[in-house]
Design an enzyme around this catalytic site. Structure first.
Site, short mmCIF file in Angstrom:
data_model
loop_
_atom_site.label_atom_id
_atom_site.label_comp_id
_atom_site.label_asym_id
_atom_site.label_seq_id
_atom_site.Cartn_x
_atom_site.Cartn_y
_atom_site.Cartn_z
N HIS A 125 -1.28 -5.82 1.46
CA HIS A 125 -2.48 -6.64 1.36
C HIS A 125 -2.19 -7.91 0.56
CE1 HIS A 125 -5.50 -3.42 2.60
NE2 HIS A 125 -5.88 -4.51 3.24
N GLU A 168 0.82 -1.20 0.00
CA GLU A 168 0.00 0.00 0.00
C GLU A 168 0.86 1.26 0.00
OE1 GLU A 168 -3.12 0.07 -0.43
OE2 GLU A 168 -3.66 -2.03 -0.09
N ARG A 215 -17.55 -0.82 6.88
CA ARG A 215 -18.68 -1.44 6.18
C ARG A 215 -19.40 -2.42 7.08
NH1 ARG A 215 -18.96 -6.30 3.73
NH2 ARG A 215 -16.72 -6.59 3.98
N CYS A 260 -7.62 -2.41 8.45
CA CYS A 260 -6.31 -2.41 7.78
C CYS A 260 -5.76 -0.99 7.64
CB CYS A 260 -6.41 -3.08 6.41
SG CYS A 260 -6.64 -4.87 6.45
#
Length: 219
Positions: free
Chosen positions: A170, A83, A93, A146
Protein backbone atom coordinates in the site's frame (compact mmCIF):
# COMPACT_ATOMS: atom_id res chain seq x y z
CA UNK A 1 12.98 -12.77 -15.87
CA UNK A 2 9.88 -10.64 -15.46
CA UNK A 3 8.54 -8.79 -12.44
CA UNK A 4 4.82 -8.06 -12.62
CA UNK A 5 3.80 -4.77 -11.01
CA UNK A 6 0.12 -3.90 -10.91
CA UNK A 7 -1.80 -0.73 -10.05
CA UNK A 8 -5.50 0.10 -9.92
CA UNK A 9 -7.54 2.44 -12.06
CA UNK A 10 -8.99 5.52 -10.28
CA UNK A 11 -11.96 4.91 -7.98
CA UNK A 12 -14.37 6.70 -5.65
CA UNK A 13 -14.60 9.73 -8.01
CA UNK A 14 -10.88 10.52 -7.75
CA UNK A 15 -9.31 11.42 -11.12
CA UNK A 16 -6.15 9.42 -10.48
CA UNK A 17 -4.86 6.46 -8.53
CA UNK A 18 -1.23 6.69 -7.39
CA UNK A 19 -0.83 2.91 -7.48
CA UNK A 20 -1.15 2.99 -11.27
CA UNK A 21 0.93 6.17 -11.63
CA UNK A 22 3.78 4.42 -9.81
CA UNK A 23 3.40 1.14 -11.69
CA UNK A 24 3.41 2.72 -15.12
CA UNK A 25 6.40 4.91 -14.19
CA UNK A 26 8.35 1.70 -13.62
CA UNK A 27 7.12 -0.17 -16.69
CA UNK A 28 10.17 -1.44 -18.56
CA UNK A 29 12.60 -0.67 -15.74
CA UNK A 30 15.35 -3.26 -15.43
CA UNK A 31 16.54 -3.94 -11.87
CA UNK A 32 20.07 -5.20 -11.45
CA UNK A 33 20.17 -8.96 -10.82
CA UNK A 34 23.08 -11.38 -10.54
CA UNK A 35 22.08 -13.74 -13.34
CA UNK A 36 20.43 -12.66 -16.57
CA UNK A 37 18.12 -9.73 -17.23
CA UNK A 38 15.04 -8.64 -15.30
CA UNK A 39 12.27 -6.37 -16.58
CA UNK A 40 9.29 -4.80 -14.81
CA UNK A 41 5.95 -5.28 -16.58
CA UNK A 42 3.21 -2.90 -15.41
CA UNK A 43 -0.48 -3.74 -15.73
CA UNK A 44 -3.48 -1.64 -14.77
CA UNK A 45 -6.30 -3.49 -13.02
CA UNK A 46 -9.97 -2.56 -12.69
CA UNK A 47 -11.10 -1.54 -9.22
CA UNK A 48 -13.81 -4.18 -9.39
CA UNK A 49 -14.36 -7.28 -7.28
CA UNK A 50 -13.75 -10.41 -9.35
CA UNK A 51 -12.60 -8.56 -12.47
CA UNK A 52 -9.36 -7.45 -10.78
CA UNK A 53 -8.38 -11.06 -10.07
CA UNK A 54 -9.33 -12.17 -13.58
CA UNK A 55 -7.15 -9.45 -15.16
CA UNK A 56 -4.28 -10.30 -12.81
CA UNK A 57 -4.49 -13.97 -13.80
CA UNK A 58 -4.30 -12.97 -17.48
CA UNK A 59 -1.19 -10.89 -16.80
CA UNK A 60 0.46 -13.71 -14.85
CA UNK A 61 -0.22 -16.12 -17.72
CA UNK A 62 1.14 -13.61 -20.22
CA UNK A 63 4.35 -12.62 -18.46
CA UNK A 64 5.16 -15.73 -16.36
CA UNK A 65 6.73 -13.54 -13.65
CA UNK A 66 9.08 -14.70 -10.93
CA UNK A 67 7.85 -11.90 -8.68
CA UNK A 68 4.43 -10.23 -8.45
CA UNK A 69 3.85 -7.04 -6.47
CA UNK A 70 0.37 -5.52 -6.46
CA UNK A 71 0.02 -1.88 -5.44
CA UNK A 72 -2.93 -0.09 -3.90
CA UNK A 73 -3.81 3.21 -2.27
CA UNK A 74 -4.26 3.49 1.49
CA UNK A 75 -5.36 7.08 1.97
CA UNK A 76 -4.41 8.38 5.42
CA UNK A 77 -1.30 6.26 5.85
CA UNK A 78 2.00 8.05 6.25
CA UNK A 79 4.30 5.27 5.05
CA UNK A 80 4.91 2.77 2.28
CA UNK A 81 3.48 -0.41 3.77
CA UNK A 82 4.10 -3.95 2.53
CA UNK A 83 1.19 -6.11 3.65
CA UNK A 84 1.75 -9.22 5.75
CA UNK A 85 -1.53 -11.11 5.32
CA UNK A 86 -4.57 -11.37 3.03
CA UNK A 87 -7.84 -12.57 4.54
CA UNK A 88 -10.70 -14.44 2.88
CA UNK A 89 -13.29 -11.69 3.37
CA UNK A 90 -14.89 -9.12 1.09
CA UNK A 91 -16.66 -6.40 3.09
CA UNK A 92 -16.95 -3.25 0.99
CA UNK A 93 -17.49 0.15 2.62
CA UNK A 94 -18.41 1.65 -0.75
CA UNK A 95 -19.36 0.16 -4.14
CA UNK A 96 -16.55 -0.65 -6.54
CA UNK A 97 -16.33 0.84 -10.03
CA UNK A 98 -18.97 -1.60 -11.31
CA UNK A 99 -21.36 -0.87 -8.44
CA UNK A 100 -20.60 -4.12 -6.65
CA UNK A 101 -20.57 -3.99 -2.86
CA UNK A 102 -20.11 -7.44 -1.32
CA UNK A 103 -20.64 -7.62 2.44
CA UNK A 104 -19.23 -10.38 4.65
CA UNK A 105 -18.60 -12.74 1.75
CA UNK A 106 -15.61 -14.95 0.95
CA UNK A 107 -13.07 -13.97 -1.66
CA UNK A 108 -12.76 -17.66 -2.47
CA UNK A 109 -15.49 -20.04 -1.28
CA UNK A 110 -13.87 -22.89 0.62
CA UNK A 111 -10.48 -21.20 0.59
CA UNK A 112 -8.17 -20.86 3.60
CA UNK A 113 -8.94 -18.13 6.11
CA UNK A 114 -5.77 -16.28 5.13
CA UNK A 115 -2.55 -16.30 3.13
CA UNK A 116 0.75 -14.72 4.10
CA UNK A 117 2.81 -12.68 1.65
CA UNK A 118 5.81 -14.48 0.22
CA UNK A 119 7.69 -11.22 -0.27
CA UNK A 120 10.56 -10.42 2.12
CA UNK A 121 8.51 -7.64 3.69
CA UNK A 122 10.85 -6.87 6.59
CA UNK A 123 13.88 -6.74 4.30
CA UNK A 124 11.97 -4.34 2.06
CA UNK A 125 10.99 -2.09 4.96
CA UNK A 126 14.55 -2.05 6.29
CA UNK A 127 15.94 -1.08 2.87
CA UNK A 128 13.39 1.74 2.54
CA UNK A 129 14.14 3.09 6.00
CA UNK A 130 17.88 2.97 5.40
CA UNK A 131 17.25 5.10 2.31
CA UNK A 132 15.38 7.65 4.46
CA UNK A 133 11.88 6.74 3.30
CA UNK A 134 9.07 6.08 5.79
CA UNK A 135 7.98 2.44 5.66
CA UNK A 136 6.38 -0.17 7.91
CA UNK A 137 4.94 -3.66 7.75
CA UNK A 138 1.13 -3.63 7.73
CA UNK A 139 -0.95 -6.44 9.17
CA UNK A 140 -4.24 -5.36 7.60
CA UNK A 141 -4.88 -4.92 3.89
CA UNK A 142 -8.52 -4.06 4.67
CA UNK A 143 -11.52 -5.82 3.15
CA UNK A 144 -11.97 -3.87 -0.08
CA UNK A 145 -10.60 -4.62 -3.57
CA UNK A 146 -6.97 -4.40 -2.40
CA UNK A 147 -7.30 -7.30 0.02
CA UNK A 148 -9.53 -9.11 -2.51
CA UNK A 149 -6.76 -8.92 -5.12
CA UNK A 150 -4.02 -9.83 -2.63
CA UNK A 151 -5.93 -12.93 -1.54
CA UNK A 152 -6.70 -13.84 -5.14
CA UNK A 153 -3.02 -13.61 -6.07
CA UNK A 154 -1.84 -15.78 -3.20
CA UNK A 155 -4.63 -18.30 -3.80
CA UNK A 156 -3.64 -18.60 -7.45
CA UNK A 157 0.03 -19.13 -6.52
CA UNK A 158 -0.88 -21.81 -3.95
CA UNK A 159 -3.58 -23.50 -6.05
CA UNK A 160 -1.54 -23.78 -9.23
CA UNK A 161 1.87 -24.26 -7.64
CA UNK A 162 3.30 -21.26 -9.46
CA UNK A 163 7.04 -20.75 -9.18
CA UNK A 164 6.80 -17.13 -8.17
CA UNK A 165 6.64 -15.05 -5.04
CA UNK A 166 3.99 -12.45 -4.51
CA UNK A 167 2.39 -9.90 -2.24
CA UNK A 168 0.78 -6.51 -1.86
CA UNK A 169 2.04 -3.06 -0.99
CA UNK A 170 0.00 0.00 0.00
CA UNK A 171 1.10 3.56 -0.72
CA UNK A 172 -0.11 6.94 0.63
CA UNK A 173 -1.97 9.72 -1.14
CA UNK A 174 -0.12 11.94 -3.58
CA UNK A 175 0.04 15.59 -2.41
CA UNK A 176 -2.63 16.73 -4.88
CA UNK A 177 -5.00 14.07 -3.54
CA UNK A 178 -4.30 14.99 0.08
CA UNK A 179 -5.05 18.63 -0.70
CA UNK A 180 -8.58 17.66 -1.76
CA UNK A 181 -9.38 16.09 1.62
CA UNK A 182 -11.45 18.21 4.00
CA UNK A 183 -8.88 18.25 6.77
CA UNK A 184 -5.89 17.41 4.62
CA UNK A 185 -4.16 14.06 4.85
CA UNK A 186 -0.65 12.59 4.89
CA UNK A 187 0.96 12.28 1.49
CA UNK A 188 4.13 11.35 -0.34
CA UNK A 189 5.36 12.62 -3.69
CA UNK A 190 5.24 10.42 -6.76
CA UNK A 191 9.02 10.75 -7.06
CA UNK A 192 9.51 9.44 -3.51
CA UNK A 193 7.09 6.55 -3.98
CA UNK A 194 8.70 5.51 -7.27
CA UNK A 195 12.10 5.66 -5.60
CA UNK A 196 10.72 3.56 -2.76
CA UNK A 197 9.42 0.95 -5.16
CA UNK A 198 12.77 0.61 -6.90
CA UNK A 199 14.40 0.10 -3.52
CA UNK A 200 11.70 -2.35 -2.43
CA UNK A 201 11.95 -4.33 -5.67
CA UNK A 202 15.71 -4.55 -5.38
CA UNK A 203 15.34 -5.85 -1.82
CA UNK A 204 12.69 -8.36 -2.85
CA UNK A 205 14.89 -9.70 -5.65
CA UNK A 206 17.95 -9.85 -3.38
CA UNK A 207 16.26 -11.76 -0.52
CA UNK A 208 14.77 -15.19 -1.16
CA UNK A 209 14.11 -15.43 2.60
CA UNK A 210 12.96 -12.57 4.79
CA UNK A 211 15.04 -11.09 7.60
CA UNK A 212 14.28 -12.36 11.10
CA UNK A 213 14.08 -8.99 12.78
CA UNK A 214 11.54 -7.56 15.19
CA UNK A 215 9.62 -4.31 15.01
CA UNK A 216 8.67 -2.30 11.98
CA UNK A 217 4.94 -3.06 12.22
CA UNK A 218 2.61 -0.11 12.76
CA UNK A 219 -0.64 -0.93 10.96
Amino acid sequence: MNVLLTGFEPFDKDPLNPSWEVARALDGWQPAVKDGACTVRAVQLPCVFGDAIARLEQAVAQWQPTLVICLGLAGGRTEITPERVAINVDDARIPDNAGRQPVDTAVQAGGPAAYFSTLPIKAMVLALREAGLPAAVSCSAGTYVCNHLFYGLMHRIARDGLCCRGGFLHIPYLPEQAARQLAGAPSMSLTQIVQGLTIGLDAALAHEQDLAIGGGTTH
